[in-house]
Scaffold this active site. Sequence first.
Site, PDB file in Angstrom:
ATOM      1  N   GLY A  47       0.879  -1.169   0.000  1.00  0.00           N
ATOM      2  CA  GLY A  47       0.000   0.000   0.000  1.00  0.00           C
ATOM      3  C   GLY A  47       0.905   1.204   0.000  1.00  0.00           C
ATOM      4  O   GLY A  47       2.024   1.134  -0.504  1.00  0.00           O
ATOM      5  N   GLU A  48       0.451   2.290   0.584  1.00  0.00           N
ATOM      6  CA  GLU A  48       1.307   3.468   0.695  1.00  0.00           C
ATOM      7  C   GLU A  48       1.843   3.552   2.120  1.00  0.00           C
ATOM      8  O   GLU A  48       1.075   3.731   3.064  1.00  0.00           O
ATOM      9  CB  GLU A  48       0.520   4.732   0.329  1.00  0.00           C
ATOM     10  N   SER A  49       3.172   3.452   2.277  1.00  0.00           N
ATOM     11  CA  SER A  49       3.728   3.376   3.630  1.00  0.00           C
ATOM     12  C   SER A  49       3.468   4.645   4.438  1.00  0.00           C
ATOM     13  O   SER A  49       3.203   4.581   5.636  1.00  0.00           O
ATOM     14  CB  SER A  49       5.224   3.060   3.583  1.00  0.00           C
ATOM     15  N   CYS A  79       6.480  -4.931   0.402  1.00  0.00           N
ATOM     16  CA  CYS A  79       6.602  -3.590  -0.172  1.00  0.00           C
ATOM     17  C   CYS A  79       6.484  -2.507   0.901  1.00  0.00           C
ATOM     18  O   CYS A  79       7.439  -2.273   1.628  1.00  0.00           O
ATOM     19  CB  CYS A  79       5.593  -3.398  -1.308  1.00  0.00           C
ATOM     20  N   ARG A 106      13.309   3.900  -0.460  1.00  0.00           N
ATOM     21  CA  ARG A 106      11.924   3.928  -0.956  1.00  0.00           C
ATOM     22  C   ARG A 106      11.886   4.236  -2.455  1.00  0.00           C
ATOM     23  O   ARG A 106      12.749   4.938  -2.965  1.00  0.00           O
ATOM     24  CB  ARG A 106      11.103   4.970  -0.205  1.00  0.00           C
ATOM     25  N   ARG A 135       6.447   0.474  -7.882  1.00  0.00           N
ATOM     26  CA  ARG A 135       7.102   1.603  -7.209  1.00  0.00           C
ATOM     27  C   ARG A 135       7.842   1.060  -5.994  1.00  0.00           C
ATOM     28  O   ARG A 135       7.753   1.587  -4.885  1.00  0.00           O
ATOM     29  CB  ARG A 135       6.078   2.671  -6.789  1.00  0.00           C
ATOM     30  N   HIS A 170       5.368  -7.983  -4.483  1.00  0.00           N
ATOM     31  CA  HIS A 170       4.016  -8.298  -4.022  1.00  0.00           C
ATOM     32  C   HIS A 170       3.599  -9.731  -4.328  1.00  0.00           C
ATOM     33  O   HIS A 170       2.951  -9.966  -5.340  1.00  0.00           O
ATOM     34  CB  HIS A 170       3.012  -7.368  -4.710  1.00  0.00           C
ATOM     35  N   GLU A 172       1.234 -11.213  -3.141  1.00  0.00           N
ATOM     36  CA  GLU A 172      -0.232 -11.272  -3.092  1.00  0.00           C
ATOM     37  C   GLU A 172      -0.882 -10.957  -4.438  1.00  0.00           C
ATOM     38  O   GLU A 172      -2.069 -11.209  -4.625  1.00  0.00           O
ATOM     39  CB  GLU A 172      -0.772 -10.328  -1.999  1.00  0.00           C
TER      40      GLU A 172
END
Lengths: 198, 295
Positions: A47-49, A79, A106, A135, A170, A172
């Site tokens: 997701g977005e950290s 990620c 990152r 990303r 990922h 998943e």
Amino acid sequence: MTTIGVLGLQGAIREHVRSIEACGKEAVIVKKPEQLEEVDGLILPGGESTTMRRLIDRYNFFEPLQQFGKAGKPIFGTCAGLILLASDIEGQNDAHLGLMDMTVARNAFGRQKESFEAPVEINGVAEDFEAVFIRAPYILEVKADTKVLGVYDGKIVAAKQGHLLATAFHPELTDDHRLVQHFVEMVDQANGNKLASV
Amino acid sequence: MSTSVGTNRVKRGMAEMQKGGVIMDVVNAEQAKIAESAGAVAVMALERVPSDIRAAGGVARMADPTVTEEVLNAVSIPVMAKARIGHIVEARVLEAMGADYIDESEVLTPADDIYHIDKNDFTVPFVCGCRNLGEALRRIGEGASMLRTKGEPGTGNIVEAVRHMREVQTQIRQVQSMAKDELMVYAKETGAPYELLLQVQEEGRLPVVNFAAGGIATPSDAALMMELGADGVFVGSGIFKSDNPEKFARSIVEATTHYQDYELIAKLSKDLGTAMPGLEMSSLQEQDRMQDRSE
């Protein structure tokens, strides 16, 4: 029955639940800190950290998550989850949970148009894991007893330190459940140790 | 198998990572930073927010690259940018600049009144608007990696967003109960690609992430769209046209995460100041309805 939680604040939660279930375990979406008591292991999803960190702070997840890791309960970060686990983040003074001894960079492979998929060998888990990098970060350096599990193009993209597992990609997003299966075994093992010590 | 960029898995996967989040419209670096620190999962770089585009009238185009670049340099979260419908070159320019996602958007004045961009041809992923299942699946057929229900942008009125989300969800349920022969006729009637309808029937959901957009003005609005099945929300004019953008942004992010925690939403909604001024749908002329600019 082993129960594995997926931190449910933001990101690819449903996909991890599907992977855990495909490995024959029960999955719980963890939205509140008290739910951590019900799970034997935890996945920090992609997701977005920065977003996840804001929500971790706002819902007082920070201490309970650190305690969870320090108590020896297995955590798997993918990620953004890898970034949350790292002890050091390049270009930032503060890390997040700081549970795993490693320095990460990152968005290290570039912006979205540079995102890619490639086969990666994961030591002891898979010879040609279908790794999807979005990303993605990578690990600049592993420290203490953190072990490198996978390398792509000279960059460390998977690592393990005792009961902690992290990938820059990922698992998943694919139907390749071998890494989650590996994590499930780590959780079973930790559970076994706990039962043995009682 | 070797390294490959721009695959469906990579493009759609990017949207999967945004789920449960809020994507906010911003017009400069300062707003982008406010959005990022409030917990936005991405920002949409624009020259003007939809309500200002509406007020200004005339032709709305891709933003000045200076604005997009300023936002790209200001934050570490993904940056999206809008290209006009059918404007292949605006999209290529945004791709070249490094935008993480392109919104082929009806908020801008369409460049092509018949065709959308062939998005399969791009490495960068696209998000497109939809009002119903047929429109959603046509966009996916053209290569969209993410969808958003259109709503009516820049109005601060949630009614159209609700209508479109309901329509998509209802049609998914209808498709699930259809026989194969009925499905082909449904494909003909709705203009949806048959193969994608088969996939929807099998999986009971859209093949890509679907956010809600167009009219979300309060934390409760955001939670409502999540309740109706959105994977996340776009907030355009709602945040930076409100009295207290920082607080508004944070509250909308939290309400989206915990959309079924009503006590929390009550708390989040206190003393927020005035939301953006809203527009009643019947006050809009036909030519002012952005949602009808594309099929």
